[in-house]
Structures are given as structure tokens and as C-alpha cells.
Design a protein around this motif. Sequence first.
Motif, mmCIF file in Angstrom:
data_model
loop_
_atom_site.group_PDB
_atom_site.id
_atom_site.type_symbol
_atom_site.label_atom_id
_atom_site.label_comp_id
_atom_site.label_asym_id
_atom_site.label_seq_id
_atom_site.Cartn_x
_atom_site.Cartn_y
_atom_site.Cartn_z
ATOM 1 N N SER A 42 4.824 11.175 -7.612
ATOM 2 C CA SER A 42 4.682 12.608 -7.609
ATOM 3 C C SER A 42 3.972 13.559 -8.674
ATOM 4 C CB SER A 42 6.388 13.041 -8.010
ATOM 5 O OG SER A 42 7.272 11.924 -7.305
ATOM 6 N N GLU A 43 3.777 15.044 -8.453
ATOM 7 C CA GLU A 43 3.037 15.762 -8.762
ATOM 8 C C GLU A 43 4.383 16.705 -9.538
ATOM 9 O OE1 GLU A 43 -0.416 19.257 -8.757
ATOM 10 O OE2 GLU A 43 -0.367 18.321 -7.491
ATOM 11 N N VAL A 44 4.654 16.454 -10.590
ATOM 12 C CA VAL A 44 6.029 17.940 -11.421
ATOM 13 C C VAL A 44 5.189 18.786 -11.988
ATOM 14 C CG1 VAL A 44 7.605 17.282 -12.269
ATOM 15 C CG2 VAL A 44 6.994 15.582 -11.264
ATOM 16 N N THR A 45 6.207 19.590 -11.565
ATOM 17 C CA THR A 45 6.040 20.783 -12.496
ATOM 18 C C THR A 45 5.971 21.218 -13.697
ATOM 19 O OG1 THR A 45 7.705 21.973 -11.784
ATOM 20 C CG2 THR A 45 6.047 22.501 -10.535
ATOM 21 N N ARG A 46 6.006 21.809 -15.233
ATOM 22 C CA ARG A 46 6.664 21.713 -16.438
ATOM 23 C C ARG A 46 8.187 21.613 -16.512
ATOM 24 N NH1 ARG A 46 2.559 26.636 -18.086
ATOM 25 N NH2 ARG A 46 1.093 25.224 -19.065
ATOM 26 N N ASN A 47 8.924 22.353 -15.314
ATOM 27 C CA ASN A 47 10.346 22.436 -15.215
ATOM 28 C C ASN A 47 11.080 21.534 -14.132
ATOM 29 O OD1 ASN A 47 9.754 23.261 -12.834
ATOM 30 N ND2 ASN A 47 10.485 24.973 -12.711
ATOM 31 N N GLY A 48 9.801 20.336 -14.267
ATOM 32 C CA GLY A 48 10.552 19.055 -13.293
ATOM 33 C C GLY A 48 10.596 19.284 -11.973
ATOM 34 N N SER A 49 9.733 20.602 -10.959
ATOM 35 C CA SER A 49 10.464 20.456 -9.360
ATOM 36 C C SER A 49 9.086 19.450 -9.026
ATOM 37 C CB SER A 49 10.350 22.148 -9.387
ATOM 38 O OG SER A 49 11.343 22.874 -9.792
ATOM 39 N N VAL A 50 9.758 18.728 -8.084
ATOM 40 C CA VAL A 50 8.116 18.322 -7.340
ATOM 41 C C VAL A 50 7.609 18.423 -6.692
ATOM 42 C CG1 VAL A 50 8.188 15.961 -5.640
ATOM 43 C CG2 VAL A 50 9.961 15.617 -7.815
ATOM 44 N N VAL A 51 6.178 18.779 -6.443
ATOM 45 C CA VAL A 51 5.681 19.175 -5.895
ATOM 46 C C VAL A 51 5.058 18.203 -4.276
ATOM 47 C CG1 VAL A 51 2.803 20.674 -5.499
ATOM 48 C CG2 VAL A 51 4.298 20.707 -7.479
ATOM 49 N N ARG A 52 5.243 17.207 -4.701
ATOM 50 C CA ARG A 52 4.457 16.499 -3.806
ATOM 51 C C ARG A 52 4.785 15.097 -3.812
ATOM 52 N NH1 ARG A 52 -2.291 18.321 -4.314
ATOM 53 N NH2 ARG A 52 -0.444 19.330 -3.866
ATOM 54 N N THR A 53 4.823 14.582 -3.114
ATOM 55 C CA THR A 53 5.101 12.623 -3.281
ATOM 56 C C THR A 53 4.473 11.924 -2.616
ATOM 57 O OG1 THR A 53 7.134 14.009 -4.444
ATOM 58 C CG2 THR A 53 7.077 11.036 -3.532
ATOM 59 N N ALA A 54 3.904 10.734 -3.136
ATOM 60 C CA ALA A 54 3.652 9.701 -1.881
ATOM 61 C C ALA A 54 4.658 8.317 -2.152
ATOM 62 C CB ALA A 54 2.178 9.730 -2.748
ATOM 63 N N ARG A 55 5.126 7.932 -1.167
ATOM 64 C CA ARG A 55 6.122 6.490 -1.477
ATOM 65 C C ARG A 55 5.253 5.833 -0.647
ATOM 66 N NH1 ARG A 55 9.476 10.991 -0.026
ATOM 67 N NH2 ARG A 55 11.100 10.638 -1.646
ATOM 68 N N PHE A 56 5.313 4.034 -1.519
ATOM 69 C CA PHE A 56 4.562 3.426 -0.551
ATOM 70 C C PHE A 56 5.475 1.992 -0.961
ATOM 71 C CE2 PHE A 56 0.912 6.079 -2.259
ATOM 72 C CZ PHE A 56 0.281 5.894 -1.048
#
Length: 85
Positions: A42-56
Motif C-alpha cells: 500500500s501507498e500510505v500518507t503521513r496520517n496513515g490513510s491508504v491511497v492505493r493498494t495492490a493485493r496478490f
Amino acid sequence: MKGDRVEIVVDAGDTTRTYEVVAGRAGRRVESAVRRGVVEVSEVTRNGSVVRTARFMAARVLALVEQPVPREDASERPLREDPKV
């Protein structure tokens, strides 16, 4: 940190595929986790919000390569000049 990236190499049957998750903006980071047979990056912001996620599926992942951006070493920075001199 901006520029950090994770490459994921996945078995796609007769070939392999490579995916990449990159921290695209300043203050973002890339986190990876393995939970219940699933690899999640996951790409995460400073405050912990997930911007995008890749799952495999973990059984299909051949390699997970973390490539951090080279950090500036504190010992290489010049010392602050003393104003009294």
C-alpha cells in the motif's frame, strides 16, 4: 518517503509479471504486509490513510523487492557556521 518503491514479481502461469508500487508524492511511504495468504502493498500518507493498494495471492508471489530512496546522511551535511566567528 517520495520515491520509495516496492517491486512485486508474480508467477502468471507460463511467465512472470512485475508490478511496482511507488510513493508518488512527498510525505508518502510504501508499506507491505502478508496476511492470511495475501501479500498487500500500500501507498500510505503521513496520517496513515491508504491511497492505493495492490493485493496478490502469497502462493503466486516469487519476490518482493523494497527499494528505498537513498537518504542524505547527516555526517555529510556541513556544520552550521558559528555567527560569533
